[in-house]
Write an enzyme that holds these catalytic residues in place. Structure first.
Site, PDB file in Angstrom:
ATOM      1  N   TYR A  33       0.619  -1.147  -0.040  1.00 43.89           N
ATOM      2  CA  TYR A  33      -0.165  -0.108  -0.054  1.00 43.89           C
ATOM      3  C   TYR A  33       0.766   1.240  -0.044  1.00 43.89           C
ATOM      4  CZ  TYR A  33       0.890   1.183   4.818  1.00 43.89           C
ATOM      5  OH  TYR A  33       1.478   1.724   6.144  1.00 43.89           O
ATOM      6  N   ARG A 100      -7.857 -20.177  -0.672  1.00 47.25           N
ATOM      7  CA  ARG A 100      -6.557 -19.941   0.589  1.00 47.25           C
ATOM      8  C   ARG A 100      -5.469 -20.828   0.273  1.00 47.25           C
ATOM      9  NH1 ARG A 100      -4.515 -21.426   5.503  1.00 47.25           N
ATOM     10  NH2 ARG A 100      -3.656 -19.411   6.625  1.00 47.25           N
ATOM     11  N   LYS A 149      -1.519 -15.913  16.226  1.00 46.41           N
ATOM     12  CA  LYS A 149      -2.064 -16.300  14.983  1.00 46.41           C
ATOM     13  C   LYS A 149      -2.626 -15.318  14.219  1.00 46.41           C
ATOM     14  CE  LYS A 149      -4.010 -20.472  13.113  1.00 46.41           C
ATOM     15  NZ  LYS A 149      -2.876 -21.041  12.481  1.00 46.41           N
ATOM     16  N   GLU A 182      10.192 -22.930  14.005  1.00 49.10           N
ATOM     17  CA  GLU A 182       9.013 -23.772  13.222  1.00 49.10           C
ATOM     18  C   GLU A 182       8.883 -23.440  11.782  1.00 49.10           C
ATOM     19  OE1 GLU A 182       5.158 -22.081  14.567  1.00 49.10           O
ATOM     20  OE2 GLU A 182       5.931 -20.000  14.323  1.00 49.10           O
ATOM     21  N   LEU A 207       4.249 -20.391  17.148  1.00 49.07           N
ATOM     22  CA  LEU A 207       2.873 -20.495  17.360  1.00 49.07           C
ATOM     23  C   LEU A 207       2.570 -21.907  18.138  1.00 49.07           C
ATOM     24  CD1 LEU A 207      -0.124 -19.240  16.398  1.00 49.07           C
ATOM     25  CD2 LEU A 207      -0.354 -21.056  15.106  1.00 49.07           C
TER      26      LEU A 207
HETATM   27  N1  PDD Z   1      -1.148 -22.930  10.216  1.00 52.30           N
HETATM   28  N2  PDD Z   1       3.085 -22.626  13.186  1.00 52.30           N
HETATM   29  C1  PDD Z   1       2.486 -21.968  12.399  1.00 52.30           C
HETATM   30  C2  PDD Z   1       3.242 -20.733  12.053  1.00 52.30           C
HETATM   31  C3  PDD Z   1       1.430 -22.143  11.595  1.00 52.30           C
HETATM   32  O1  PDD Z   1       0.805 -21.184  10.875  1.00 52.30           O
HETATM   33  C4  PDD Z   1       0.530 -23.351  12.066  1.00 52.30           C
HETATM   34  C5  PDD Z   1      -0.878 -23.688  11.610  1.00 52.30           C
HETATM   35  C6  PDD Z   1       1.088 -24.340  13.029  1.00 52.30           C
HETATM   36  C7  PDD Z   1       0.392 -25.306  13.861  1.00 52.30           C
HETATM   37  O2  PDD Z   1      -0.785 -25.110  14.426  1.00 52.30           O
HETATM   38  P1  PDD Z   1      -2.139 -25.938  14.517  1.00 52.30           P
HETATM   39  O3  PDD Z   1      -1.360 -27.344  14.895  1.00 52.30           O
HETATM   40  O4  PDD Z   1      -2.704 -25.608  15.639  1.00 52.30           O
HETATM   41  O5  PDD Z   1      -2.602 -26.243  13.219  1.00 52.30           O
HETATM   42  C8  PDD Z   1       2.248 -23.814  13.585  1.00 52.30           C
HETATM   43  C9  PDD Z   1      -2.501 -23.537   9.725  1.00 52.30           C
HETATM   44  C10 PDD Z   1      -2.719 -24.752   9.477  1.00 52.30           C
HETATM   45  C11 PDD Z   1      -2.428 -22.739   8.352  1.00 52.30           C
HETATM   46  O6  PDD Z   1      -2.033 -21.584   8.315  1.00 52.30           O
HETATM   47  O7  PDD Z   1      -2.924 -23.211   7.327  1.00 52.30           O
END
Ligand code: PDD
Length: 295
Positions: A33, A100, A149, A182, A207
Site C-alpha cells: 500500500y 486460500r 496467529k 517452526e 505458534l
Molecule cells: N497453520 N505454526 C504456524 C506458523 C502455523 O501457521 C501453524 C498452523 C502451526 C500449527 O498449528 P496447529 O497445529 O494449531 O494447526 C504452527 C495453519 C494450518 C495454516 O495457516 O494453514
C-alpha cells in the site's frame, strides 16, 4: 467519509466497494500500500510514492497493475470524484483472490487494486503541529510475536515460495542462535540422534500449535521421551527422524532438510506411529451432542 472508491477498474459508491473474502490481502496480508498527501487538490510527491510502490511490489514479486501514467490518473480521478482538497489518497494492491493457499497464484489471477481518497482538516493538523505531540517508547515488535496467529502471513507465503523453488513443501525458520523455530505453517519436530522427541518450547517465537499440544498428550500416553528444547539445523540434519505438525497435515514426516537426507530418507517409525495414534486422542465435535443438549 469517502463517497467513491476505486475497486478493480470501477469507481463504486462507498457501500458497494467490496473485495472478495478470499482476497490474499485479507487472508495473508499479501499486498502493498501507499498513502499520498493531497494538498490544494494536488498529489504531493507522487513520483516518489509511486517509485516506492514499484519497489515494494518488486520485492514481493508483484508488478504494477497498470502503467504509472494510468495509475496516477486513477489516483487523481478518485481525489476529484471525492472532491478532496486536503487529505490523503490511499492505494492498496494485493495478489488477488483465489482459494486460500500460501503459494502465489499464477498469472491468471488478477491483482486487486483499491484506491480511497479521504479529506482531512488542514487546520486541525496545523493546530496539532502548533501544540506538538507526545510519544511513548517500546520494543519494536514488528514482527516478533509469532505466538499470535495473525493474518499477517506474507513472510510465511514468501518462505513457502522459496521452499517450492527448491522442491520443498515447507520452510523451517531459524533464529539468530541457529535454532529452528517452526515451519511457515506448522511446528517442527525431530527424533534426535539419542532417540528423544524434540520440539521447541512455546515462546513468542512460535505458534502454540493445537496439533503440537495434542501430540504431546499422544507422546505421553505412548510413554515416549519428549524434550521441549530448541534444536539446531545441524541436529535436525543428524536426527533419526523429523516431522511437522499442523491441523492441515496432522503429523507429516520430513525426509530431507536443505537437500540432506534425514535418517534413511523415508518416513521413520516414530513419525508413522504418532500419525497413526493421533486421532485416538483428539477431541471430536459433531452436531449430535450439541443438538442433543439443545433438545
Ligand atoms: N497453520 N505454526 C504456524 C506458523 C502455523 O501457521 C501453524 C498452523 C502451526 C500449527 O498449528 P496447529 O497445529 O494449531 O494447526 C504452527 C495453519 C494450518 C495454516 O495457516 O494453514
Amino acid at each position: 467519509m469517502p463517497r467513491i472508491i476505486y475497486v478493480n477498474g470501477r469507481y463504486l459508491a462507498y457501500g458497494a466497494a467490496m473485495v472478495h473474502a478470499e482476497d490474499r490481502g485479507f487472508q495473508f496480508g499479501d499486498g502493498i500500500y501507499e498513502v499520498i498527501e493531497v494538498r490544494d487538490g494536488a498529489l504531493i510527491d507522487a513520483t516518489r510514492h509511486l517509485d516506492r510502490l514499484a519497489r515494494s511490489l518488486g520485492e514481493i514479486a508483484m508488478e504494477m497493475p497498470m502503467p504509472r501514467v494510468a495509475f496516477a490518473h486513477v489516483l487523481r480521478e478518485v481525489v476529484r470524484r471525492n472532491r478532496v482538497t486536503d487529505g490523503t489518497v490511499y492505494l492498496q494492491i494485493t495478489r488477488g483472490t483465489r482459494p486460500r493457499d500460501f503459494l502465489f497464484p499464477g498469472p491468471e489471477v488478477r491483482q486487486t487494486v483499491v484506491v480511497v481518497a479521504r479529506p482531512a482538516s488542514r487546520a486541525a493538523a496545523d493546530a496539532r503541529a502548533a501544540t506538538g505531540i507526545a510519544v511513548k517508547t517500546l520494543a519494536d515488535p514488528r514482527w516478533a510475536r509469532c505466538d499470535i496467529k495473525t493474518v499477517m502471513l506474507l513472510p510465511a507465503s514468501l518462505a513457502k515460495e522459496a521452499a517450492r523453488a527448491e522442491g520443498a513443501k515447507e520452510a523451517w525458520f531459524v533464529d539468530e542462535a541457529g535454532h529452528v523455530t517452526e515451519g511457515a505453517s506448522s511446528n517442527a519436530w525431530i527424533v534426535d540422534a539419542a532417540g528423544r522427541l524434540r520440539t521447541r518450547p512455546t515462546d513468542e517465537a512460535i505458534l502454540r500449535g493445537v496439533t503440537r499440544t495434542t501430540l504431546i498428550d499422544v507422546i505421553s500416553r505412548l510413554g515416549l521421551e519428549l524434550l521441549e528444547e530448541p534444536f539446531t539445523i545441524a541436529e535436525a540434519k543428524a536426527a533419526r527422524e523429523a516431522f511437522i505438525t499442523a491441523a492441515t497435515n496432522v503429523v507429516t514426516p520430513v525426509i530431507a532438510i536443505d537437500g540432506v537426507r534425514i535418517g534413511d530418507g523415508v518416513p521413520g517409525p516414530v513419525s508413522r506411529r504418532l500419525r497413526a495414534a493421533f486421532h485416538d486422542v483428539v477431541e471430536r465435535s459433531t452436531n449430535e451432542p450439541v443438538l442433543a443438549r439443545k433438545c
